[in-house]
Motif scaffolding. Structure first.
Motif, PDB file in Angstrom:
ATOM      1  N   TYR A  91       0.827  -1.199   0.000  1.00 26.63           N
ATOM      2  CA  TYR A  91       0.000   0.000   0.000  1.00 26.63           C
ATOM      3  C   TYR A  91       0.865   1.255   0.000  1.00 26.63           C
ATOM      4  O   TYR A  91       1.957   1.284   0.584  1.00 26.63           O
ATOM      5  N   VAL A  92       0.351   2.312  -0.608  1.00 27.63           N
ATOM      6  CA  VAL A  92       0.958   3.637  -0.557  1.00 27.63           C
ATOM      7  C   VAL A  92       0.234   4.436   0.517  1.00 27.63           C
ATOM      8  O   VAL A  92      -0.994   4.405   0.603  1.00 27.63           O
ATOM      9  N   ARG A  93       0.985   5.155   1.336  1.00 26.47           N
ATOM     10  CA  ARG A  93       0.378   5.903   2.442  1.00 26.47           C
ATOM     11  C   ARG A  93      -0.268   7.195   1.972  1.00 26.47           C
ATOM     12  O   ARG A  93       0.233   7.877   1.090  1.00 26.47           O
ATOM     13  N   CYS A  94      -1.391   7.533   2.615  1.00 24.29           N
ATOM     14  CA  CYS A  94      -1.989   8.853   2.433  1.00 24.29           C
ATOM     15  C   CYS A  94      -1.229   9.867   3.296  1.00 24.29           C
ATOM     16  O   CYS A  94      -0.724   9.495   4.362  1.00 24.29           O
ATOM     17  N   PRO A  95      -1.184  11.125   2.849  1.00 24.17           N
ATOM     18  CA  PRO A  95      -1.751  11.648   1.600  1.00 24.17           C
ATOM     19  C   PRO A  95      -0.955  11.151   0.397  1.00 24.17           C
ATOM     20  O   PRO A  95       0.272  11.047   0.462  1.00 24.17           O
ATOM     21  N   ALA A  96      -1.660  10.854  -0.714  1.00 21.62           N
ATOM     22  CA  ALA A  96      -1.016  10.239  -1.866  1.00 21.62           C
ATOM     23  C   ALA A  96      -1.423  10.946  -3.151  1.00 21.62           C
ATOM     24  O   ALA A  96      -2.600  11.250  -3.355  1.00 21.62           O
ATOM     25  N   THR A  97      -0.436  11.197  -4.008  1.00 18.05           N
ATOM     26  CA  THR A  97      -0.667  11.764  -5.330  1.00 18.05           C
ATOM     27  C   THR A  97      -0.671  10.636  -6.366  1.00 18.05           C
ATOM     28  O   THR A  97      -0.300   9.492  -6.063  1.00 18.05           O
ATOM     29  N   THR A 139      -8.296   4.349  -7.704  1.00 19.03           N
ATOM     30  CA  THR A 139      -8.332   4.768  -9.102  1.00 19.03           C
ATOM     31  C   THR A 139      -9.628   5.517  -9.407  1.00 19.03           C
ATOM     32  O   THR A 139      -9.642   6.451 -10.211  1.00 19.03           O
ATOM     33  N   GLN A 140     -10.716   5.115  -8.764  1.00 13.97           N
ATOM     34  CA  GLN A 140     -11.983   5.837  -8.931  1.00 13.97           C
ATOM     35  C   GLN A 140     -11.861   7.255  -8.380  1.00 13.97           C
ATOM     36  O   GLN A 140     -12.389   8.206  -8.968  1.00 13.97           O
ATOM     37  N   ILE A 141     -11.188   7.387  -7.254  1.00 19.00           N
ATOM     38  CA  ILE A 141     -10.987   8.713  -6.658  1.00 19.00           C
ATOM     39  C   ILE A 141     -10.171   9.589  -7.592  1.00 19.00           C
ATOM     40  O   ILE A 141     -10.500  10.759  -7.833  1.00 19.00           O
ATOM     41  N   LEU A 142      -9.093   9.045  -8.142  1.00 21.43           N
ATOM     42  CA  LEU A 142      -8.273   9.804  -9.083  1.00 21.43           C
ATOM     43  C   LEU A 142      -9.079  10.203 -10.310  1.00 21.43           C
ATOM     44  O   LEU A 142      -8.931  11.316 -10.836  1.00 21.43           O
ATOM     45  N   GLY A 143      -9.923   9.291 -10.787  1.00 20.69           N
ATOM     46  CA  GLY A 143     -10.744   9.601 -11.939  1.00 20.69           C
ATOM     47  C   GLY A 143     -11.745  10.703 -11.664  1.00 20.69           C
ATOM     48  O   GLY A 143     -12.109  11.470 -12.559  1.00 20.69           O
ATOM     49  N   PHE A 144     -12.187  10.819 -10.419  1.00 20.15           N
ATOM     50  CA  PHE A 144     -13.086  11.906 -10.032  1.00 20.15           C
ATOM     51  C   PHE A 144     -12.348  13.238 -10.063  1.00 20.15           C
ATOM     52  O   PHE A 144     -12.884  14.255 -10.491  1.00 20.15           O
ATOM     53  N   GLY A 145     -11.091  13.229  -9.580  1.00 21.44           N
ATOM     54  CA  GLY A 145     -10.279  14.447  -9.581  1.00 21.44           C
ATOM     55  C   GLY A 145      -9.791  14.816  -8.193  1.00 21.44           C
ATOM     56  O   GLY A 145     -10.525  14.668  -7.208  1.00 21.44           O
ATOM     57  N   LEU A 146      -8.558  15.302  -8.127  1.00 22.11           N
ATOM     58  CA  LEU A 146      -7.939  15.656  -6.850  1.00 22.11           C
ATOM     59  C   LEU A 146      -7.648  17.141  -6.724  1.00 22.11           C
ATOM     60  O   LEU A 146      -7.106  17.579  -5.711  1.00 22.11           O
ATOM     61  N   GLN A 166      -5.611  19.496  -3.004  1.00 17.28           N
ATOM     62  CA  GLN A 166      -4.180  19.740  -3.199  1.00 17.28           C
ATOM     63  C   GLN A 166      -3.541  18.643  -4.051  1.00 17.28           C
ATOM     64  O   GLN A 166      -2.384  18.286  -3.855  1.00 17.28           O
ATOM     65  N   ASN A 167      -4.345  18.079  -4.983  1.00 19.97           N
ATOM     66  CA  ASN A 167      -3.882  17.006  -5.875  1.00 19.97           C
ATOM     67  C   ASN A 167      -3.451  15.762  -5.115  1.00 19.97           C
ATOM     68  O   ASN A 167      -2.558  15.031  -5.551  1.00 19.97           O
ATOM     69  N   ARG A 168      -4.111  15.513  -3.975  1.00 22.65           N
ATOM     70  CA  ARG A 168      -3.798  14.356  -3.154  1.00 22.65           C
ATOM     71  C   ARG A 168      -5.074  13.689  -2.644  1.00 22.65           C
ATOM     72  O   ARG A 168      -6.090  14.357  -2.467  1.00 22.65           O
ATOM     73  N   ILE A 169      -4.972  12.379  -2.417  1.00 27.18           N
ATOM     74  CA  ILE A 169      -5.973  11.685  -1.604  1.00 27.18           C
ATOM     75  C   ILE A 169      -5.525  11.873  -0.165  1.00 27.18           C
ATOM     76  O   ILE A 169      -4.480  11.359   0.252  1.00 27.18           O
TER      77      ILE A 169
END
Length: 320
Positions: A91-97, A139-146, A166-169
C-alpha cells in the motif's frame, strides 16, 4: 461489448485496463483517443481461480485482443494485487498523489512480451485502532479528480468515504455497510421473514434512511435500530415485502449518519458519488435526505484514474 464512452487517455496508443476483483474480472480496451472500444466482464474473480493460475486466466481473457492489436500494455488493479491475488503490491500511504501511486507499481511481462503493470492500493495510517486500506477504489478517486477539496463516497460491500484536495488523496474511512446488509438479509431473522419484491420499494427504502437520520438518544443505537426491522413487522408497520429495502435504507442511512458524526460532511455540503455497482441511486437518495448535493463521478472513473497513474510512469520513461 461496444461503447462510445471516452476517458482521458494520455497515450497515443491503445492500452488495456483490467479491474480484477474478488468475484469478477473486467477488461477494457481503451483507444488512443480515450474511447473504451471494447469491454468484457466475467465471474472469474480471484476467489474462483484454482492453484493461483492467474497468468493463464488473463492470457485467455485477452487473447483475442492480443491477436488483433498486438502486445498491448496491460494495467491491472483491484484485489488481483492483494495478498490473495497474483502479486501483493504494498500500500501507498496517504496523503497520496498520482505520482506516489506510480512509484508503487510493480511491473512484470506476460508470456507474449506484453508489459503488465500492477497498481498499488492506499492506506490511511491515521485510522484507529488499525490503519485503514483500499485497493482499487483509489483509481476511482483519481478519476473523479484531486484538484479541488471534496468529499467522495464510493458505495460498495465495503463503502469508502474519502477526502481529496491539493492534488492528493488526503484520507479515508471504510464502512462495511454492504457486507452487513448481506449478512442481515441472508443469515438473520430477516431472511426468514422477508419476501422478495419486484424492483426497488423506494418508499420503504426512504423510510429506513429517515429512521436512521432522525432517531434520537438511545433509539439511535446501531444495534437497536437493526432490531426495528423485526419490531416493525410485529407491530404490523412493516410488510414482509418491504423489509429488504427498509433494511437497505436503514443501513445506508446509518452509514451517512456516522459519516456525518465523523466529520465527513454536514447538511448543505456537496459530495461526489463514484462507482458502478448498482448502489449509486440508493446513495443519491440517502444524500438528498441528509440535505447533501451530489456530484456524479462517472461510471468509468476507475479507468481514467488508472490511466492517470500510468501516465506518471510513461512521463518518467520519456524523460529518461
Amino acid at each position: 461489448m461496444e461503447t462510445s464512452t471516452r476517458v482521458p487517455n494520455p497515450f497515443a496508443k491503445r492500452v488495456i485496463v483490467v479491474d480484477w476483483g474478488t468475484t469478477s474480472l473486467r477488461c477494457m480496451l481503451v483507444e488512443p483517443d480515450g474511447e473504451i472500444a471494447r469491454e468484457t466482464e466475467s465471474s472469474r474473480g480471484i476467489r474462483f481461480i484454482a492453484d493461483r493460475a492467474f497468468e493463464p486466466e488473463l492470457m485467455n481473457a485477452l487473447s483475442s485482443w492480443f491477436d488483433e492489436f498486438g502486445n498491448l500494455p496491460v494495467i491491472a488493479l483491484g484485489m488481483i494485487t492483494s495478498r490473495n491475488g497474483w502479486i501483493e503490491v504494498p500500500y501507498v500511504r496517504c496523503p497520496a498523489t498520482a505520482s506516489d501511486l506510480a512509484d508503487g507499481i510493480i511491473q512484470r511481462r506476460l508470456p507474449n512480451g506484453a508489459d503488465l503493470y500492477f497498481l498499488p492500493g492506499i492506506t490511511d495510517t491515521t485510522r484507529q485502532p488499525f490503519p485503514d486500506v483500499m485497493r482499487g477504489e483509489e483509481t476511482q478517486i483519481l478519476g473523479f479528480g484531486l484538484d479541488k477539496e471534496a468529499t467522495i463516497v464510493l458505495p460498495g460491500t465495503h463503502s469508502k468515504w474519502a477526502k481529496v484536495g491539493q492534488n492528493r488523496i488526503l484520507g479515508f474511512q471504510t464502512f462495511v455497510t454492504g457486507e452487513i446488509f448481506a449478512l442481515m438479509s441472508e443469515h438473520s431473522f430477516i431472511a426468514k421473514a422477508a419476501a422478495k419484491s419486484e424492483g426497488i420499494d423506494w418508499e420503504s427504502y426512504d423510510r429506513g434512511v429517515r429512521v436512521a437520520e432522525n432517531a434520537t438518544a438511545g433509539d439511535a443505537a446501531f444495534l437497536t435500530q437493526l432490531f426495528s426491522v423485526r419490531t416493525g413487522m410485529l407491530a404490523n408497520e412493516l410488510k414482509s415485502e418491504e423489509m429488504q429495502d427498509y433494511v437497505s435504507g436503514l443501513l445506508i442511512g446509518l452509514e451517512f449518519r456516522q459519516a456525518r458524526d465523523c466529520g465527513w460532511m454536514k447538511a448543505g455540503d456537496s459530495v461526489g458519488i463514484v462507482g458502478n455497482d448498482g448502489l449509486n441511486d440508493r446513495y443519491r437518495r440517502a444524500a438528498a435526505i441528509f440535505d447533501l448535493v451530489t456530484v456524479d463521478g462517472g461510471e468509468h472513473a476507475a479507468i481514467a484514474g488508472a490511466l492517470e497513474i500510468f501516465a506518471s510512469v510513461k512521463a518518467r520513461s520519456d524523460a529518461a
